[in-house]
Design an enzyme around this catalytic site. Structure first.
Site, PDB file in Angstrom:
ATOM      1  N   HIS A 317       0.860  -1.182   0.000  1.00  0.00           N
ATOM      2  CA  HIS A 317       0.000   0.000   0.000  1.00  0.00           C
ATOM      3  C   HIS A 317       0.898   1.235   0.000  1.00  0.00           C
ATOM      4  CE1 HIS A 317      -3.142  -2.670   2.248  1.00  0.00           C
ATOM      5  NE2 HIS A 317      -3.205  -2.828   0.931  1.00  0.00           N
ATOM      6  N   TRP A 536       4.105  -0.401   5.024  1.00  0.00           N
ATOM      7  CA  TRP A 536       4.564  -1.572   5.793  1.00  0.00           C
ATOM      8  C   TRP A 536       3.607  -2.751   5.615  1.00  0.00           C
ATOM      9  CZ3 TRP A 536       4.077   3.325   8.130  1.00  0.00           C
ATOM     10  CH2 TRP A 536       5.274   4.036   8.269  1.00  0.00           C
ATOM     11  N   HIS A 537       2.990  -2.822   4.432  1.00  0.00           N
ATOM     12  CA  HIS A 537       1.998  -3.870   4.148  1.00  0.00           C
ATOM     13  C   HIS A 537       2.437  -4.719   2.956  1.00  0.00           C
ATOM     14  CE1 HIS A 537      -1.183  -0.944   6.040  1.00  0.00           C
ATOM     15  NE2 HIS A 537      -0.373  -1.488   6.945  1.00  0.00           N
ATOM     16  N   SER A 538       3.701  -5.074   2.897  1.00  0.00           N
ATOM     17  CA  SER A 538       4.236  -5.836   1.774  1.00  0.00           C
ATOM     18  C   SER A 538       3.646  -7.252   1.738  1.00  0.00           C
ATOM     19  CB  SER A 538       5.759  -5.945   1.898  1.00  0.00           C
ATOM     20  OG  SER A 538       6.352  -4.667   1.973  1.00  0.00           O
TER      21      SER A 538
END
Length: 614
Positions: A317, A536-538
């Site tokens: 994101h 931080w949504h890998s």
């Protein structure tokens, strides 16, 4: 070359992040006789203040932090030549011990969109309920009330949140809902009063972070068969005739700089589970000879299995933080983070009751936003095809989330001590896709070839450009608003009506919106290319898809082409983006993976009692 075999286990986990802790913890509870080993490059998190005290979460992102790995991407012309940096958890519990503790859940349809047998929402909703104790309100049918992970409002209210809701429901003309995490509600504001505050992964009784390490693994310290070896970096999986039999590892040079760097082997009698995360898992696979021929050949690795999907399909994101000045009387996290006297008072209260700002993250209110017809008209037309193809007929899917932070959270700025607040907005389903692979650097050492793909698709920047304008209009109508911090905003041309400045108070709720010129719009776009970052949504680099569609694992989490080898315990298996802060999905994947492995091993997958997971 032979390496010493330290021990034999039934199951070896190559990585100890959030989902690995869920899987290992559940399996240990289902069958305490299972000998389980978790190998984790980072250090233990047990009862360490930086992990259990919620207010400390930003310190994990400090440049000197060793609790995260700073993965450096390739420079991108779409980011004005920047090399983006994407942190990932580097500790036992992974992201669950360092994240922002924001509780959101994806729409149920996101999981149906995966098109994977057994992973449909009707099969996953019971697991969503199983994993949580929803302390906010009783009786919500899609929430759970007897699970290991606690969800609450935290220990203290940050007062300007209700201003965000009041302006949003009047000026922005959106409704209010007390639960925007019921797996379908969208385009409404989520309130922040004592009862309905923005939900967090914080235990409402103790005021501690509710992470996977403490609530699935550390709480089973009584079981000697569940072991966690920290400071161990997994190099590769050991195969015999394409059958996984163990893991080769070394002491991690960051966690254990003075330790012997020679390799050792942990053998697995039943199963090897790769759980190194979105960055670690594909690179472990490639070092083990599983991946695309071109990638392995350039690194001098003999190919075991041709699996070109390894490391592809990287998704994330895109988030932007924009700072504002807040009134002196506003309650924010700033003084706490600066270590002022209020910190000691708050710590004392937290130690005695679990309350105070220590049990806070400063994030109190949000909207899962979809543009209405009027907003669509003023957005760049390049977004229209994406809207019609993906969003228009899917009313449960938000384009972005707008958040109000009670603190200064934007890019590093040297600012005087006072109160601040930050607008955050992040897109949930960007089109752009990247990749993660190993490579060899000029000095012959292993490196990473990481492409984020951020803003590569021209439609991805449009919601960000609109998000800046809309959140600015909301913020400047809030009672605590005292102006913008110009250094953290677009560089508008001299004389622009959009120029940033300090203010004595908010504008009237019915004041006209700022009128932006074409030059202003260009400044906003350039600003976003300069500052947009990971949320931080890998996810996605070992996707659960058909092999012919560049998939890496099947519906049972088997890696294509090898046996006795699962790839399950991290977000890398997610084939598509999910409209949520991804901790909720990581926990869910863990619960489903634990069931699959238990079934494969012939273990009776009965529910454990709540007492085992407190």
């Amino acid at each position: 070359m032979s390496h010493p075999i330290l021990s034999e286990f039934d199951i070896v986990f190559a990585g100890g992040g959030a989902t690995a802790c869920v899987v290992a913890g559940r399996l240990a509870a289902y069958d305490p006789s299972l000998r389980i080993l978790i190998l984790e490059a980072g250090q233990h998190t047990l009862n360490k203040p930086i992990h259990v005290q919620p207010y400390q979460y930003p310190f994990n992102q400090a440049p000197t932090s060793t609790t995260v790995t700073f993965n450096i991407g390739n420079p991108s012309p779409r980011l004005n030549g920047r090399a983006p940096i994407v942190p990932s958890g580097r500790c036992v519990g992974g992201g669950s011990c360092v994240n922002f503790m924001v509780y959101t859940r994806a729409p149920a349809s996101d999981y149906d969109d995966w098109g994977v047998n057994g992973w449909e929402s009707e099969n996953l909703i019971p697991l969503m309920k199983k994993l949580e104790t929803y302390e906010v309100q009783p009786g919500h049918p899609t929430h759970g009330y007897n699970g290991p992970i606690k969800v609450s409002s935290g220990g203290c209210e940050v007062g300007v949140s209700d201003e965000f809701i009041q302006v949003g429901t009047t000026y922005h003309k959106r409704h209010y809902a007390d639960d925007t995490n019921d797996l379908e509600t969208c385009n409404t504001y989520s309130f922040a009063n004592f009862w309905l505050m923005y939900k967090r992964y914080i235990d409402g009784t103790t005021g501690r972070r509710s992470d996977a390490a403490h609530h699935y693994v550390y709480n089973q310290a009584h079981n000697p068969n569940l072991q966690v070896w920290d400071g161990k970096r997994v190099k590769r999986i050991i195969f015999e005739d394409k059958r996984a039999v163990g893991v080769e590892f070394t002491s991690d040079p960051v966690s254990c700089p003075d330790a012997d760097q020679s390799s050792s082997i942990a053998r697995a009698l039943k199963l090897v589970v790769i759980s190194g995360g979105v960055f670690g898992s594909p690179t472990i696979l490639e070092r083990s000879g599983i991946g695309a021929e071109a990638v392995l050949k350039r690194c001098g690795i003999q190919q075991l299995v041709n699996l070109p999907g390894v490391g592809e399909n990287y998704r994330d994101h895109n988030i932007v933080f924009v700072p504002y000045l807040a009134a002196d009387e506003a309650v924010t996290m700033d003084a706490l983070w600066r270590g002022e006297s209020i910190l000691q008072e708050s710590l004392a209260q937290w130690n005695s009751s679990g309350k105070s700002l220590v049990a806070q993250n400063g994030i109190d209110s949000k909207i899962k936003w979809r543009p209405d017809d009027e907003e669509l008209k003023v957005m760049d037309p390049v977004f229209q095809p994406r809207w019609k193809e993906f969003f228009k007929n899917r009313p449960d899917k938000a384009v972005a989330i707008f958040i109000r932070y009670g603190a200064q959270l934007s890019r590093p700025l040297i600012l005087p001590p006072r109160n601040y607040m930050t607008a955050g907005y992040y897109t949930l389903y960007p089109v752009s896709v990247g990749s993660v692979h190993i490579n060899v650097t000029e000095n012959g050492k292993e490196g990473m070839d990481f492409t984020t793909g951020f803003l590569d698709d021209s439609s991805d920047i449009v919601p960000l450009d609109f998000g800046y304008k809309k959140t600015r209009e909301i913020f400047r109508r809030m009672a605590s608003y005292r102006g913008e911090i110009a250094a953290g905003h677009p560089d508008f041309p001299e004389g622009s009506a959009a120029a940033c400045r300090e203010a004595s108070g908010p504008v009237d709720i019915n004041a006209p919106d700022i009128v932006y010129t074409a030059e202003d719009d260009e400044a906003i776009s350039q600003f976003h290319r300069d500052v947009v970052q990971t949320a931080w949504h890998s996810l996605g680099t070992c996707a659960m898809k058909p092999e012919e569609d560049r998939g890496v694992v099947d519906a049972r989490l088997n890696v294509y082409g090898v046996s006795i080898y699962k790839h399950c315990a991290d977000m890398s298996i997610s084939p598509l983006n999910v409209g949520t802060n991804t901790y909720s999905t990581a926990l869910l994947i863990g619960e489903r993976a634990a069931m699959i492995i238990a079934e494969d091993l012939g273990i009776d997958c009965v529910d454990v009692t709540r007492a085992q997971f407190r």
